[in-house]
Design a protein around this motif. Structure first.
Motif, PDB file in Angstrom:
ATOM      1  N   TYR A  49       1.147  -1.199   0.305  1.00  0.00           N
ATOM      2  CA  TYR A  49       0.024  -0.539  -0.254  1.00  0.00           C
ATOM      3  C   TYR A  49       1.203   1.535   0.040  1.00  0.00           C
ATOM      4  O   TYR A  49       0.728   2.582  -0.561  1.00  0.00           O
ATOM      5  N   CYS A  50       1.630   1.169   0.404  1.00  0.00           N
ATOM      6  CA  CYS A  50       2.695   3.009   0.952  1.00  0.00           C
ATOM      7  C   CYS A  50       3.270   2.523  -0.550  1.00  0.00           C
ATOM      8  O   CYS A  50       3.564   3.783  -0.264  1.00  0.00           O
ATOM      9  N   GLN A  51       3.935   1.679  -0.993  1.00  0.00           N
ATOM     10  CA  GLN A  51       4.456   1.883  -2.442  1.00  0.00           C
ATOM     11  C   GLN A  51       3.375   2.178  -3.279  1.00  0.00           C
ATOM     12  O   GLN A  51       4.297   3.137  -4.375  1.00  0.00           O
ATOM     13  N   TYR A  52       2.515   1.992  -3.381  1.00  0.00           N
ATOM     14  CA  TYR A  52       1.825   2.911  -3.970  1.00  0.00           C
ATOM     15  C   TYR A  52       1.654   4.053  -3.858  1.00  0.00           C
ATOM     16  O   TYR A  52       1.719   5.125  -4.915  1.00  0.00           O
ATOM     17  N   GLU A  53       1.311   4.402  -2.612  1.00  0.00           N
ATOM     18  CA  GLU A  53       1.092   5.894  -1.752  1.00  0.00           C
ATOM     19  C   GLU A  53       2.406   6.999  -1.773  1.00  0.00           C
ATOM     20  O   GLU A  53       1.986   7.846  -2.784  1.00  0.00           O
ATOM     21  N   ALA A  54       3.709   6.356  -2.318  1.00  0.00           N
ATOM     22  CA  ALA A  54       4.619   7.383  -2.139  1.00  0.00           C
ATOM     23  C   ALA A  54       5.444   7.658  -3.535  1.00  0.00           C
ATOM     24  O   ALA A  54       5.378   8.374  -4.399  1.00  0.00           O
ATOM     25  N   GLY A  60       4.344  11.731  -2.651  1.00  0.00           N
ATOM     26  CA  GLY A  60       5.831  11.188  -3.052  1.00  0.00           C
ATOM     27  C   GLY A  60       5.998  11.903  -4.558  1.00  0.00           C
ATOM     28  O   GLY A  60       5.862  12.703  -4.774  1.00  0.00           O
ATOM     29  N   SER A  61       7.342  11.018  -5.175  1.00  0.00           N
ATOM     30  CA  SER A  61       7.290  11.391  -6.451  1.00  0.00           C
ATOM     31  C   SER A  61       7.392   9.119  -6.710  1.00  0.00           C
ATOM     32  O   SER A  61       7.548   8.506  -6.648  1.00  0.00           O
ATOM     33  N   ASN A  70      11.059   8.595  -0.390  1.00  0.00           N
ATOM     34  CA  ASN A  70      12.207   7.813   1.104  1.00  0.00           C
ATOM     35  C   ASN A  70      11.321   7.919   1.807  1.00  0.00           C
ATOM     36  O   ASN A  70      10.682   7.452   2.823  1.00  0.00           O
ATOM     37  N   ALA A  71      10.758   9.812   1.586  1.00  0.00           N
ATOM     38  CA  ALA A  71      10.113  10.208   2.843  1.00  0.00           C
ATOM     39  C   ALA A  71       8.481   9.726   3.047  1.00  0.00           C
ATOM     40  O   ALA A  71       8.401   9.589   4.299  1.00  0.00           O
ATOM     41  N   ALA A  72       8.181   9.758   1.997  1.00  0.00           N
ATOM     42  CA  ALA A  72       6.532   9.310   1.904  1.00  0.00           C
ATOM     43  C   ALA A  72       6.585   7.588   1.800  1.00  0.00           C
ATOM     44  O   ALA A  72       5.572   7.765   2.603  1.00  0.00           O
ATOM     45  N   LEU A  73       7.737   6.794   1.285  1.00  0.00           N
ATOM     46  CA  LEU A  73       7.548   5.429   2.110  1.00  0.00           C
ATOM     47  C   LEU A  73       7.564   5.293   3.131  1.00  0.00           C
ATOM     48  O   LEU A  73       6.732   5.390   4.537  1.00  0.00           O
ATOM     49  N   TYR A  88      21.767   3.864   9.330  1.00  0.00           N
ATOM     50  CA  TYR A  88      21.125   4.613   7.595  1.00  0.00           C
ATOM     51  C   TYR A  88      19.832   4.502   7.451  1.00  0.00           C
ATOM     52  O   TYR A  88      19.292   3.739   6.368  1.00  0.00           O
ATOM     53  N   ALA A  89      18.442   4.751   8.317  1.00  0.00           N
ATOM     54  CA  ALA A  89      17.392   4.493   8.872  1.00  0.00           C
ATOM     55  C   ALA A  89      17.451   5.866   7.113  1.00  0.00           C
ATOM     56  O   ALA A  89      15.834   5.036   6.621  1.00  0.00           O
TER      57      ALA A  89
END
Length: 102
Positions: A49-54, A60-61, A70-73, A88-89
Motif C-alpha cells: 500500500y505504501c509503495q503505491y502511495e509513495a 511522493g515521487s 523515501n520520505a513518503a514511504l 542508515y535509516a
C-alpha cells in the motif's frame, strides 16, 4: 501503449519491494518485523500500500530513488506502526557520515 505502461509499473513495483528489507524495520514497541510471520505478513501488506502511495504525485515521487519517495514511504510505514531502525535509516545519513560518531 497502455499495455507497456502497465507492464512497466508492475515491474517497477516488483523490483522496489525487494529493496525494502523487513530486517530494517521494527514496530513502535521494538519488535523486529522479521521475527514473527504474522507481523511479516502485515508488513508486506503495508509495504504494498505504501509503495503505491509513495509513487503517487500527490504524496511522493514516481522515482523510487528520490528523497521525496523515501520520505513518503517511511511516513506511510510509520503511520502503519513500522519504523526504520539503524544508522542508515534515512538517506541523509549516507551523505553526512562525518557528522555522526561511529
Amino acid at each position: 501503449m497502455r499495455y507497456l505502461a502497465a507492464m512497466g509499473v508492475a515491474l517497477s513495483l516488483g523490483c522496489v519491494s525487494a529493496a525494502e528489507a523487513p530486517s530494517n524495520y521494527q514496530t513502535y514497541h521494538g519488535i523486529r518485523v522479521d521475527s514473527d510471520p504474522v507481523l511479516l505478513a502485515k508488513y508486506d501488506r503495508a509495504l504494498g500500500y505504501c509503495q503505491y502511495e509513495a509513487m503517487s504525485w500527490r504524496r511522493g515521487s514516481p522515482n523510487p530513488y528520490s528523497l521525496v519517495y523515501n520520505a513518503a514511504l517511511r511516513s506511510c510505514l510509520s503511520r502503519r506502526n513500522f519504523i526504520d531502525r539503524g544508522a542508515y535509516a534515512y538517506p541523509a545519513n549516507r551523505y553526512f557520515d562525518h557528522f555522526f560518531d561511529r
